[in-house]
Design a protein around this motif. Sequence first.
Motif, PDB file in Angstrom:
ATOM      1  N   ASP A 172      35.325  65.971 -58.172  1.00  0.00           N
ATOM      2  CA  ASP A 172      34.549  65.557 -57.004  1.00  0.00           C
ATOM      3  C   ASP A 172      35.045  64.260 -56.389  1.00  0.00           C
ATOM      4  O   ASP A 172      34.446  63.750 -55.436  1.00  0.00           O
ATOM      5  N   GLY A 173      36.102  63.706 -56.908  1.00  0.00           N
ATOM      6  CA  GLY A 173      36.644  62.469 -56.342  1.00  0.00           C
ATOM      7  C   GLY A 173      36.127  61.232 -57.056  1.00  0.00           C
ATOM      8  O   GLY A 173      35.115  61.267 -57.754  1.00  0.00           O
ATOM      9  N   GLU A 200      43.874  61.759 -55.943  1.00  0.00           N
ATOM     10  CA  GLU A 200      42.615  61.457 -55.278  1.00  0.00           C
ATOM     11  C   GLU A 200      42.537  62.047 -53.870  1.00  0.00           C
ATOM     12  O   GLU A 200      41.530  61.906 -53.197  1.00  0.00           O
ATOM     13  N   ARG A 201      43.608  62.681 -53.379  1.00  0.00           N
ATOM     14  CA  ARG A 201      43.660  63.164 -52.005  1.00  0.00           C
ATOM     15  C   ARG A 201      43.834  64.681 -51.946  1.00  0.00           C
ATOM     16  O   ARG A 201      44.462  65.279 -52.822  1.00  0.00           O
ATOM     17  N   ARG A 202      43.274  65.274 -50.909  1.00  0.00           N
ATOM     18  CA  ARG A 202      43.476  66.686 -50.664  1.00  0.00           C
ATOM     19  C   ARG A 202      44.817  66.881 -49.947  1.00  0.00           C
ATOM     20  O   ARG A 202      45.290  65.995 -49.236  1.00  0.00           O
ATOM     21  N   THR A 253      47.440  69.415 -47.515  1.00  0.00           N
ATOM     22  CA  THR A 253      47.600  70.502 -46.549  1.00  0.00           C
ATOM     23  C   THR A 253      49.036  70.992 -46.622  1.00  0.00           C
ATOM     24  O   THR A 253      49.970  70.196 -46.491  1.00  0.00           O
ATOM     25  N   TYR A 299      54.352  68.763 -48.132  1.00  0.00           N
ATOM     26  CA  TYR A 299      52.900  68.858 -47.927  1.00  0.00           C
ATOM     27  C   TYR A 299      52.454  67.644 -47.142  1.00  0.00           C
ATOM     28  O   TYR A 299      53.182  66.656 -47.018  1.00  0.00           O
ATOM     29  N   GLU A 343      45.948  64.332 -46.851  1.00  0.00           N
ATOM     30  CA  GLU A 343      44.811  64.058 -45.968  1.00  0.00           C
ATOM     31  C   GLU A 343      44.222  62.666 -46.253  1.00  0.00           C
ATOM     32  O   GLU A 343      44.315  62.183 -47.377  1.00  0.00           O
TER      33      GLU A 343
END
Length: 469
Positions: free
Chosen positions: A89-90, A451-453, A455, A466, A469
Amino acid sequence: MAQQKLYAGAKLRETRTRLGLTQRAFAEKLGVSLPYLNQMENNNRPVSTGVVLALAQEFGFDVTELSTGDAERLVTDMREALADPVFADGAPPLADLRLAASNAPALARSFLELHRAYRQTNERLASMDEAFDREDRPARASPWEEVRDFFHYCDNYIDAVDRAAENFARPRDDQRGTLRDVATLATESLSKHAITVRYAPEGLRKYDPDTGRLTISSRASPATQTFQLLHQLALITQAQLLDATLDLARFHSDESRQIARIGLANYFAGAALMPYTEFLAAAKETRHDLEVLGEKFGASIEQVAHRLSTLQRPGAKGIPFFFVRVDQAGTITKRHSSTRLQFARYGGACPLWNVHQAFERPGHFLRQLAETPDGVRYLSIARDVAKSGGSFHAPVRRYAIGLGCEVTHASDMVYADDLDVTKPAAFEPIGISCRICERRNCHQRSVPPLERRLTIDPDKRGTLPYQIE
């Protein structure tokens, strides 16, 4: 860059408790109201400038201790632990981590210990390394990790050992305050304990308690020979002091205790070779020129750099330095930081850091102005160090060392000469480690930040395959 407010509630409470004062009495001496002190101790308010001055005037308190110590280390260690994918969940906000480190440091350490146990168990199961045989054995830090953390959270300064080494190197009856040859002092002291010293080509150091013979390598450099003499001297003449320090540390295993004993003996050796008061004065006078200091104290470049990172005596502190040593694979073999920059507990250092380039230019000091993601700027120097085995067939160990400080101290460093520390573009962006670094377009990134999503667009390729975000 905005000035960071100083929250030091835990340190205020610790100081008041040590002085044996009630909150009311402490508040009166600091010239603040009782509710205001209570709010500062609970980190609901930052420590004011007036309180900082009162601490120095009323109690002779070294106010630099308010902004240094465990808090920054705990925050960095928690950030790295919380970057683990298990925390899907971060991570909590940085402000929450700082509050936890300041208000509940024992809880923060317990969390880190729990994460370390989880990580170690996970690695053990993944490798199937005697997993079934060790099911009933509690997951603990390896002895090496436990000792590393002991020195890390002591700020790499052991006061009792440091002062004992200084007293040895500068006897009380030396009214002139000058230093005698410390190798001669060590040999004389060992002789008083019926120990003879001989030099021979085999090994680095070997002591036979039955014969009272200490053998030092004749092939080692003079600095290494003296260091090994002092190391053995510490083990023999400072045994009670070392044991008392080890008792306070309360290590979990005998292996940890024995490794720490070696570490403390090494600490004594370095502190005797470069006694605190004289070394600090010489460091300031030479503007921290490692080569000049090495010549003056008969020490190696690595010994000098490491000693500079230990000058954290309360009331007589030197520049807060970070010190690191890496091998040719980039693995950190020694690390310590008195600055806000804290090294990753797992993995190697940032590949953009100049310490990795030192292998490419042997025998040269490399300088670097660097900026970490939090906006703090540093002056860093790096150099390769080689440790010869003393003969043609003996292996040569090669490392690179890095030493640095925040750029606010640049004027006190000879290595800052002719560098424009006022020019933002002169500072290279570096991180701690890829797994917790937030930089989006780093061309040397090896793994995505946890810690980052991400794309991923198969029809688009930039520096990385990649987008972060």
